[in-house]
Design an enzyme around this catalytic site. Structure first.
Site, PDB file in Angstrom:
ATOM      1  N   LYS A   1       0.884  -1.052   0.053  1.00 30.56           N
ATOM      2  CA  LYS A   1      -0.118   0.152  -0.097  1.00 30.56           C
ATOM      3  C   LYS A   1       1.042   1.338   0.055  1.00 30.56           C
ATOM      4  CE  LYS A   1      -4.722  -1.387   0.947  1.00 30.56           C
ATOM      5  NZ  LYS A   1      -4.632  -2.499   0.286  1.00 30.56           N
TER       6      LYS A   1
ATOM      7  N   LYS B   1      -3.342  -8.990  -6.804  1.00 29.79           N
ATOM      8  CA  LYS B   1      -4.721  -9.280  -6.352  1.00 29.79           C
ATOM      9  C   LYS B   1      -5.683  -8.448  -6.631  1.00 29.79           C
ATOM     10  CE  LYS B   1      -5.644  -7.412  -1.988  1.00 29.79           C
ATOM     11  NZ  LYS B   1      -6.507  -7.510  -1.034  1.00 29.79           N
TER      12      LYS B   1
ATOM     13  N   LYS C   1     -10.312  -3.572  -4.206  1.00 32.61           N
ATOM     14  CA  LYS C   1     -11.364  -2.581  -4.460  1.00 32.61           C
ATOM     15  C   LYS C   1     -10.769  -1.251  -4.826  1.00 32.61           C
ATOM     16  CE  LYS C   1     -13.574  -3.372  -0.021  1.00 32.61           C
ATOM     17  NZ  LYS C   1     -12.252  -3.368   0.941  1.00 32.61           N
TER      18      LYS C   1
HETATM   19  N1  AQP Z   1      -8.450 -10.758  -4.314  1.00 27.97           N
HETATM   20  C1  AQP Z   1      -8.757 -11.297  -3.225  1.00 27.97           C
HETATM   21  N2  AQP Z   1      -9.142 -12.716  -3.182  1.00 27.97           N
HETATM   22  C2  AQP Z   1      -9.412 -13.209  -2.040  1.00 27.97           C
HETATM   23  N3  AQP Z   1      -9.773 -12.535  -0.949  1.00 27.97           N
HETATM   24  C3  AQP Z   1      -9.683 -11.251  -1.028  1.00 27.97           C
HETATM   25  N4  AQP Z   1      -9.846 -10.307  -0.080  1.00 27.97           N
HETATM   26  C4  AQP Z   1      -9.768  -9.138  -0.710  1.00 27.97           C
HETATM   27  N5  AQP Z   1      -9.325  -9.113  -1.928  1.00 27.97           N
HETATM   28  C5  AQP Z   1      -9.255 -10.650  -2.023  1.00 27.97           C
HETATM   29  C6  AQP Z   1     -10.480 -10.440   1.255  1.00 27.97           C
HETATM   30  O1  AQP Z   1     -11.622  -9.772   1.460  1.00 27.97           O
HETATM   31  C7  AQP Z   1     -11.622  -9.374   2.934  1.00 27.97           C
HETATM   32  C8  AQP Z   1     -12.065  -7.980   3.103  1.00 27.97           C
HETATM   33  O2  AQP Z   1     -10.843  -7.228   2.587  1.00 27.97           O
HETATM   34  P1  AQP Z   1     -10.512  -5.701   3.172  1.00 27.97           P
HETATM   35  O3  AQP Z   1     -11.417  -4.838   2.121  1.00 27.97           O
HETATM   36  O4  AQP Z   1     -10.795  -5.693   4.649  1.00 27.97           O
HETATM   37  O5  AQP Z   1      -9.113  -5.502   2.712  1.00 27.97           O
HETATM   38  P2  AQP Z   1      -8.319  -5.657   1.612  1.00 27.97           P
HETATM   39  O6  AQP Z   1      -7.721  -7.109   2.153  1.00 27.97           O
HETATM   40  O7  AQP Z   1      -7.322  -4.819   1.678  1.00 27.97           O
HETATM   41  O8  AQP Z   1      -9.171  -5.854   0.379  1.00 27.97           O
HETATM   42  P3  AQP Z   1      -9.238  -5.003  -0.859  1.00 27.97           P
HETATM   43  O9  AQP Z   1     -10.492  -5.481  -1.851  1.00 27.97           O
HETATM   44  O10 AQP Z   1      -7.766  -5.184  -1.526  1.00 27.97           O
HETATM   45  O11 AQP Z   1      -9.405  -3.557  -0.557  1.00 27.97           O
HETATM   46  P4  AQP Z   1      -8.664  -2.223  -0.827  1.00 27.97           P
HETATM   47  O12 AQP Z   1      -8.522  -1.934  -2.107  1.00 27.97           O
HETATM   48  O13 AQP Z   1      -9.696  -1.165   0.076  1.00 27.97           O
HETATM   49  O14 AQP Z   1      -7.392  -2.557   0.102  1.00 27.97           O
HETATM   50  C9  AQP Z   1     -10.486  -9.851   3.530  1.00 27.97           C
HETATM   51  O15 AQP Z   1     -10.663 -11.010   4.511  1.00 27.97           O
HETATM   52  C10 AQP Z   1      -9.414 -10.049   2.163  1.00 27.97           C
HETATM   53  O16 AQP Z   1      -8.654 -10.988   2.811  1.00 27.97           O
END
Ligand code: AQP
Length: 324
Positions: free
Chosen positions: A114, A195, A198
């Protein structure tokens, strides 16, 4: 089956995608329906660690709330709340910040990723994110934490925090294990080395309409690098395994073995299946978003339940560490 206490959350940083669903939300609903004691929250405070815009943050929070409910989280069965409504989380995070060596935080993969992604905003919250996450988790003394693969390192850090705290101040927290049925990481459609996220490239969202799903999948990268099996194609197969039918998976795997796989056909089938899988979800979510007062009421009720537990845990912790 022994009932477990389960805690997990999802950041309020935008609409959820199929990675969030398969990695987290789907399992939340299953665990809830198996009768475990579940605490699920929207990590709105964590949403502040990457660039945000106030109006969008409020909108995203309601969006994620409606997503949880439309996907099957039942506030009568699970304690469902907003992180910022439970002030105790931030206090406990501070206590954990004072327990965690800086080096432990600096080696977290998500922090490094990040920090690279948001060079213009490497704030202290981004670094201490895992201390807040440890507080979110340990507050409810869970036995299991369902998260996607990318968050496993943070849950491990929460275990380290629990161990350190117990060692220093006496047995207070159980060491929760990660609940991960099978390591699962859905990759970005446009860059399968990253990966799906969002806040990253265009993700396949749960509330995308069928046309939009087709458009995004049509553009999905399938090219392979220097003769290696294409990560993009494997990502499409992974999605088909979750959203498609057995005979479709067998048909496309056969075609792949015979070198007759047509990517356009695979993408079209997948688009149809994903659109069908989330059809009811989309309708329910739309209906929920038209009732913001109802969403607020549910979150208020969830906060009341969570607060009772959080206040009692924090009281115990303050006593243990000598805070009057
Ligand atoms: N690509 C992914 N594949 C499988 N699991 C995923 N998770 C996120 N991306 C994937 C799981 O979703 C849950 C919620 O995630 P979060 O929003 O709390 O944080 P994150 O992991 O940082 O998710 P994002 O989508 O990547 O969001 P942003 O862009 O805001 O950082 C977690 O259990 C995560 O493992």
């Amino acid at each position: 089956m022994e009932k477990q206490t389960i805690v997990s959350g999802i950041r309020a940083s935008g609409s959820l995608h199929v990675g969030n669903y398969l990695g987290a939300l789907k399992q939340f609903v299953e665990l809830q329906n198996q009768g475990h004691h579940c605490y699920f929250f929207i990590a709105d405070l964590h949403g502040l660690t990457t660039p945000f815009e106030p109006k969008k943050l409020s909108k995203d929070t309601l969006d994620v709330a409606a997503t949880y409910l439309a996907a099957g989280i039942d506030p009568k069965k699970s304690v469902f709340f907003l992180q910022n409504h439970i002030l105790e989380h931030a206090t406990l995070a501070w206590i954990f910040n004072c327990l965690l060596p800086l080096s432990e935080l600096e080696r977290m993969t998500q922090y490094k990723d990040k920090a690279k992604q948001h060079k213009e905003n490497i704030n202290a919250g981004l670094l201490t994110y895992p201390a807040l996450m440890a507080a979110d988790i340990l507050m409810y003394k869970p036995t299991a934490v369902p998260v996607g693969e990318d968050q496993v390192q943070h849950v491990e850090l929460a275990r380290v925090v629990a161990r350190k705290f117990n060692h220093k101040f006496g047995k207070t927290f159980p060491e929760p294990h990660t609940f991960l049925r099978k390591p699962l990481r859905i990759m970005s459609l446009s860059d399968p080395a990253k990966k799906m996220s969002k806040t990253g490239d265009e993700a396949l969202l749960l509330d995308d309409e069928p046309k939009e799903i087709s458009r995004k999948l049509k553009k999905a990268v399938t090219a392979s690098e220097s003769g290696k099996a294409s990560a993009g194609v494997e990502n499409l197969f992974l999605l088909l395994e979750h959203f498609g039918k057995q005979e479709q998976i067998a048909y496309f795997r056969d075609a792949q073995r015979n070198n007759s796989l047509k990517f356009s056909e695979l993408k079209e089938t997948l688009a149809k299946e994903v659109a069908g899988y989330f059809a009811e979800f989309r309708a329910q979510k739309k209906a929920l978003l038209e009732q913001p007062e109802y969403l607020a009421e549910i979150l208020g009720e969830g906060a009341r339940k969570a607060r009772t537990v959080a206040q009692s845990t924090l009281q115990e912790i303050k006593h243990r560490i000598g805070l009057l």
